[in-house]
Structures are given as structure tokens and as C-alpha cells.
Design an enzyme around this catalytic site. Structure first.
Site, PDB file in Angstrom:
ATOM      1  N   CYS A  75      40.374 -20.959  87.021  1.00 51.99           N
ATOM      2  CA  CYS A  75      39.228 -19.800  86.481  1.00 51.99           C
ATOM      3  C   CYS A  75      37.873 -20.093  86.936  1.00 51.99           C
ATOM      4  CB  CYS A  75      39.280 -20.237  84.981  1.00 51.99           C
ATOM      5  SG  CYS A  75      41.250 -19.892  83.719  1.00 51.99           S
ATOM      6  N   HIS A 125      32.284 -17.970  83.000  1.00 55.74           N
ATOM      7  CA  HIS A 125      33.625 -18.187  82.477  1.00 55.74           C
ATOM      8  C   HIS A 125      33.752 -16.842  81.230  1.00 55.74           C
ATOM      9  CE1 HIS A 125      37.677 -17.530  82.802  1.00 55.74           C
ATOM     10  NE2 HIS A 125      37.671 -18.112  82.206  1.00 55.74           N
ATOM     11  N   ASN A 183      40.764 -12.614  80.130  1.00 56.96           N
ATOM     12  CA  ASN A 183      40.423 -13.590  80.721  1.00 56.96           C
ATOM     13  C   ASN A 183      41.220 -13.501  81.968  1.00 56.96           C
ATOM     14  OD1 ASN A 183      40.483 -16.046  82.154  1.00 56.96           O
ATOM     15  ND2 ASN A 183      40.873 -17.407  80.445  1.00 56.96           N
TER      16      ASN A 183
HETATM   17  O1  UT7 Z   1      39.933 -20.306  81.126  1.00 58.14           O
HETATM   18  C1  UT7 Z   1      39.998 -21.352  79.851  1.00 58.14           C
HETATM   19  C2  UT7 Z   1      41.279 -21.285  79.452  1.00 58.14           C
HETATM   20  N1  UT7 Z   1      41.699 -21.006  77.908  1.00 58.14           N
HETATM   21  C3  UT7 Z   1      40.540 -20.633  77.682  1.00 58.14           C
HETATM   22  O2  UT7 Z   1      39.461 -20.783  77.394  1.00 58.14           O
HETATM   23  C4  UT7 Z   1      40.875 -20.848  75.851  1.00 58.14           C
HETATM   24  C5  UT7 Z   1      40.903 -21.677  75.417  1.00 58.14           C
HETATM   25  N2  UT7 Z   1      40.613 -21.921  73.474  1.00 58.14           N
HETATM   26  C6  UT7 Z   1      40.420 -20.482  72.899  1.00 58.14           C
HETATM   27  O3  UT7 Z   1      40.025 -19.388  72.868  1.00 58.14           O
HETATM   28  C7  UT7 Z   1      41.340 -20.770  71.318  1.00 58.14           C
HETATM   29  O4  UT7 Z   1      41.947 -22.026  71.323  1.00 58.14           O
HETATM   30  C8  UT7 Z   1      42.240 -19.622  71.197  1.00 58.14           C
HETATM   31  C9  UT7 Z   1      41.426 -18.467  70.982  1.00 58.14           C
HETATM   32  C10 UT7 Z   1      43.786 -19.736  72.490  1.00 58.14           C
HETATM   33  C11 UT7 Z   1      42.988 -20.166  70.135  1.00 58.14           C
HETATM   34  O5  UT7 Z   1      41.865 -19.900  68.945  1.00 58.14           O
HETATM   35  P1  UT7 Z   1      41.883 -20.917  67.471  1.00 58.14           P
HETATM   36  O6  UT7 Z   1      40.551 -20.688  66.824  1.00 58.14           O
HETATM   37  O7  UT7 Z   1      41.571 -22.644  68.243  1.00 58.14           O
HETATM   38  O8  UT7 Z   1      43.041 -20.785  67.190  1.00 58.14           O
HETATM   39  P2  UT7 Z   1      44.831 -21.981  66.392  1.00 58.14           P
HETATM   40  O9  UT7 Z   1      44.656 -21.788  68.059  1.00 58.14           O
HETATM   41  O10 UT7 Z   1      44.123 -23.154  66.190  1.00 58.14           O
HETATM   42  O11 UT7 Z   1      45.706 -21.285  65.856  1.00 58.14           O
HETATM   43  C12 UT7 Z   1      45.638 -20.416  64.156  1.00 58.14           C
HETATM   44  C13 UT7 Z   1      46.654 -19.799  64.030  1.00 58.14           C
HETATM   45  C14 UT7 Z   1      47.520 -20.268  63.992  1.00 58.14           C
HETATM   46  O12 UT7 Z   1      48.104 -20.514  63.052  1.00 58.14           O
HETATM   47  P3  UT7 Z   1      49.074 -22.083  61.620  1.00 58.14           P
HETATM   48  O13 UT7 Z   1      48.844 -22.844  62.480  1.00 58.14           O
HETATM   49  O14 UT7 Z   1      47.393 -21.796  61.249  1.00 58.14           O
HETATM   50  O15 UT7 Z   1      49.192 -21.550  60.814  1.00 58.14           O
HETATM   51  C15 UT7 Z   1      47.669 -20.234  65.225  1.00 58.14           C
HETATM   52  O16 UT7 Z   1      49.456 -20.274  65.191  1.00 58.14           O
HETATM   53  O17 UT7 Z   1      47.155 -18.888  64.659  1.00 58.14           O
HETATM   54  C16 UT7 Z   1      47.952 -18.446  64.736  1.00 58.14           C
HETATM   55  N3  UT7 Z   1      47.558 -17.620  66.520  1.00 58.14           N
HETATM   56  C17 UT7 Z   1      47.889 -16.428  66.251  1.00 58.14           C
HETATM   57  N4  UT7 Z   1      47.695 -15.568  64.925  1.00 58.14           N
HETATM   58  C18 UT7 Z   1      48.097 -14.530  65.910  1.00 58.14           C
HETATM   59  C19 UT7 Z   1      48.213 -18.408  67.821  1.00 58.14           C
HETATM   60  N5  UT7 Z   1      47.513 -17.124  68.497  1.00 58.14           N
HETATM   61  C20 UT7 Z   1      47.556 -16.286  67.783  1.00 58.14           C
HETATM   62  C21 UT7 Z   1      47.523 -14.462  67.524  1.00 58.14           C
HETATM   63  N6  UT7 Z   1      48.449 -13.801  67.298  1.00 58.14           N
HETATM   64  N7  UT7 Z   1      47.506 -14.278  69.403  1.00 58.14           N
END
Ligand code: UT7
Length: 329
Positions: free
Chosen positions: A119, A256, A286
Site C-alpha cells: 500500500c 493512504h 483500500n
Molecule cells: O493498507 C493497510 C491494510 N489494512 C488496513 O488498513 C486495515 C487495518 N485494520 C482495520 O481497518 C480494522 O482493524 C478492521 C476494519 C479490519 C476491523 O475493525 P476493528 O474495529 O478492528 O474490528 P475487529 O477486528 O475487532 O472486529 C470486531 C468484530 C469481531 O467480532 P467479535 O469477535 O467481536 O464477535 C469480528 O468478527 O467484528 C467482526 N467482524 C465483522 N462483522 C461484520 C469482522 N469483520 C466483519 C465484517 N462484518 N466484515
């Protein structure tokens, strides 16, 4: 009395972008995996992404963005003698996507090569081209970020498939004499970093040498989030330290485009006013190396970024890699 010697500085002549015609909305994604528009918007700010058509490759997206940038710059393809393409989703293992774009544009002189920093690819490509131009070895560069991440997404993994999209953006840079002043147009400074210890947090589980497959993107989202907000601001501070400029001097912050929350938290940490943020992540998700030039092209086209403005670019990607570029537009 000392006589200052004119240096070469890389001046932005134009930018352009291209997004594939097909869009995929959050509502449509919710029919494929267990997710919702509400969750995606709240956690990322993304509303939709664009998906390349069957047979539409990274070089095809890059070529379209390049043609838009050439038109915006008023430069013909024959005037370009350096092409640097940031991509992690090349058409082929080899030859490079850059040479494919070079051929598509009908350019048979100069040099074209790819650069892989995920990225951060566009910022790394820009920093590389800028060093070539400053050295005097080349005169006019076409810098591209182009990706088809839809091809390396595991479409059954809701934790990653909602985040990414396809697209391309491009910039034309020209070496022009400069006295080195901060008010003179061009790239003022670039700062690149990497730390290979973080591979497991963001990687693709395939490759020609390791598995002889293309593989799928794997990510520990929370870890990437933490790094992106916690660490990456150092390269922006390095750019301020190198130039004596501050967050208050900036007209625009173009980070980004991965996640609206990361963008806002980074700006806040750096003391950059919210109204200076350029964010287009809601429109395309992204797009990896394409994200910064997509945002730049949008803000240049709608008249926000104007000649003379001070623009800070920043990116972070797998590796980890991260970097900044400070430009007097
Ligand atoms: O260029 C660099 C590339 N990557 C990035 O920039 C990504 C960086 N990370 C992020 O943007 C965030 O960490 C995410 C958007 C990927 C995730 O957000 P978060 O606030 O960190 O959520 P989380 O991973 O803590 O997930 C919270 C909950 C989980 O459920 P439980 O375990 O709390 O029951 C996940 O299983 O949300 C669930 N979850 C979803 N729910 C609905 C994960 N993905 C999804 C989804 N839809 N697509």
C-alpha cells in the site's frame, strides 16, 4: 559571498485516475458474506469499491490512469523517459507491469520498472522517481499506483473482503531547475521506512517461489490498525523536521485510503486540522498503491488542490513499509 547552485526539483505537472466501471456496494457484499453496510461504514467509512472486469488487468487500469495524467499535464507519452509503477498485483510474475504500460503507451525509449511496497507503493515509486529526476539522469517521469486486489482477496473472508477494491492513479513529474526554496514548486522531501519483522500481520499466502500459486491476502486487522495509527506518523514528522514546516503550514493531507478511522486518528495525532484531510476511501475502499493518487486526482480535479498548495502524502502497507512525501503543488 556564496553563489547558490540551481538544483533539479521534481515538479508535478498533472495527475489522473481510473476506476473500473463495475461497483460493489456494501449491500451487495452483505449477500456474499455475513456483514452489513452499518458495520462496514462504522468501522471503515467504505461505502463501495470498484472491481475490474474479467480480463481487465492491472496494466490496463494503469494505462488509463496514465493517459488521464498525461492529458491533465499537457504532456505527450513520447516526452516520458521514466515509468515507475507501484503494484503488488502485477499482470504477470514477469515482465513488469511498468513495461506493459510502456508498450501500451507506445513508448520505446527510456526505462520502466515496477516497485513493490504494497500500500506504500505509490509513495515509494514517487520517492524513487524523484531521486532519478533530481540526479539529472531522467527528465520526465510517469509514476503510477495500480492494483487489482479483487484477484487476491479471499471472497469468503469477511474480515478482509469488505476492505479492498481495484483502481489506478498516476502522476507526471518533470525535473526543473530550483534554488531549493520551500516556496518553489516540486517535491520538497520524501521519507521511506520499512520493518520486515511484521510480515505475518499482512501478507499474501502464495507466490512463485514459495508456493507456485498467486495466493490470498491475510491480515491481522487490529495489529495493522495499531501500527498505522501508532507508528506511521514518524515519517510525517521527519518531513516537517527536514523542511522546517509544520502541520499548520499544510494545505492538504493526503494519506493512504484504507480506513476513515485510521485517516482521522493519524491527522489528529499530527495536529492536522480535519478540513485539510483529503479522503476518498468511501468511494473505492483500500486500493493499495492506487489509493494516494486516486485521492490526489480527485482533489486536483475538483479544485481543492491548487498550484502552490503544500500537500503531505503518507502511506503504510505490508512489510511493513511506510513513507511520506511533502510537495509544493
Ligand atoms: O493498507 C493497510 C491494510 N489494512 C488496513 O488498513 C486495515 C487495518 N485494520 C482495520 O481497518 C480494522 O482493524 C478492521 C476494519 C479490519 C476491523 O475493525 P476493528 O474495529 O478492528 O474490528 P475487529 O477486528 O475487532 O472486529 C470486531 C468484530 C469481531 O467480532 P467479535 O469477535 O467481536 O464477535 C469480528 O468478527 O467484528 C467482526 N467482524 C465483522 N462483522 C461484520 C469482522 N469483520 C466483519 C465484517 N462484518 N466484515
Amino acid at each position: 559571498m556564496t553563489t547558490s547552485i540551481p538544483q533539479q526539483r521534481s515538479v508535478v505537472l498533472g495527475v489522473g485516475a481510473y476506476l473500473p466501471a463495475k461497483t460493489l456496494t456494501n449491500e451487495e457484499l452483505a449477500k456474499l458474506v455475513d456483514t452489513s453496510d452499518e458495520w462496514i461504514v462504522q468501522r471503515t467509512g467504505i461505502k463501495e469499491r470498484h472491481i475490474a472486469a474479467d480480463g481487465e488487468t492491472t496494466s490496463m487500469l494503469g494505462e488509463k490512469a496514465a493517459r488521464a495524467a498525461l492529458a491533465n499535464a499537457g504532456v505527450s507519452a513520447g516526452d516520458i523517459d521514466l515509468i515507475v509503477v507501484g503494484t503488488s498485483t502485477p499482470d504477470w510474475t514477469f515482465p513488469s507491469t511498468a513495461t506493459q504500460i510502456q508498450a501500451a503507451l507506445g513508448i520505446t525509449h527510456g526505462v520502466a520498472f515496477d516497485l513493490q511496497a504494497v500500500c506504500s507503493g505509490f509513495v515509494f515509486a514517487l520517492a524513487t522517481a524523484e531521486k532519478f529526476l533530481r540526479s539529472g539522469s531522467h527528465k520526465r517521469a510517469l509514476v503510477i499506483g495500480a492494483e487489482t486486489f479483487s484477484r487476491i482477496i479471499d471472497w469468503s473472508d469477511r474480515t478482509t473482503c469488505v476492505l479492498f477494491g481495484d483502481g489506478a492513479g498516476a502522476m507526471i513529474l518533470e525535473a526543473q531547475p530550483s534554488q531549493g526554496g520551500r516556496e518553489e514548486r516540486g517535491v520538497l522531501t520524501t521519507h521511506l521506512r520499512s520493518d520486515g519483522r511484521h510480515r505475518a500481520k499482512l501478507y499474501v499466502d502464495g507466490g512463485p517461489s514459495a508456493t507456485q500459486t498467486v495466493g490470498h491476502l491475510r491480515m491481522e486487522g487490529k495489529e495493522v490498525f495499531r501500527f498505522a495509527v501508532g507508528q506511521v506518523t514518524d515519517v510525517v514528522k521527519d518531513a516537517f523536521a527536514a523542511t522546517g514546516l509544520t502541520a499548520n503550514d499544510l494545505d492538504w493531507f493526503v494519506p493512504h485510503q484504507a480506513n476513515r478511522r485510521i485517516i482521522d486518528m493519524s491527522a489528529q495525532k499530527l495536529g492536522i486540522a480535519p478540513e485539510k484531510i483529503i479522503a476518498t476511501v468511501h468511494l473505492h475502499g483500500n486500493t493499495s498503491a492506487a489509493s494516494v493518487p486516486l485521492a490526489l486526482a480527485a482533489a486536483a480535479a475538483d479544485g481543492r488542490i491548487k498550484q502552490g498548495d503544500l500537500v503531505m502524502l503518507e502511506a503504510v502497507g505490508g512489510g511493513f513499509t511506510w513513507g511520506s512525501a511533502l510537495i509544493r503543488w
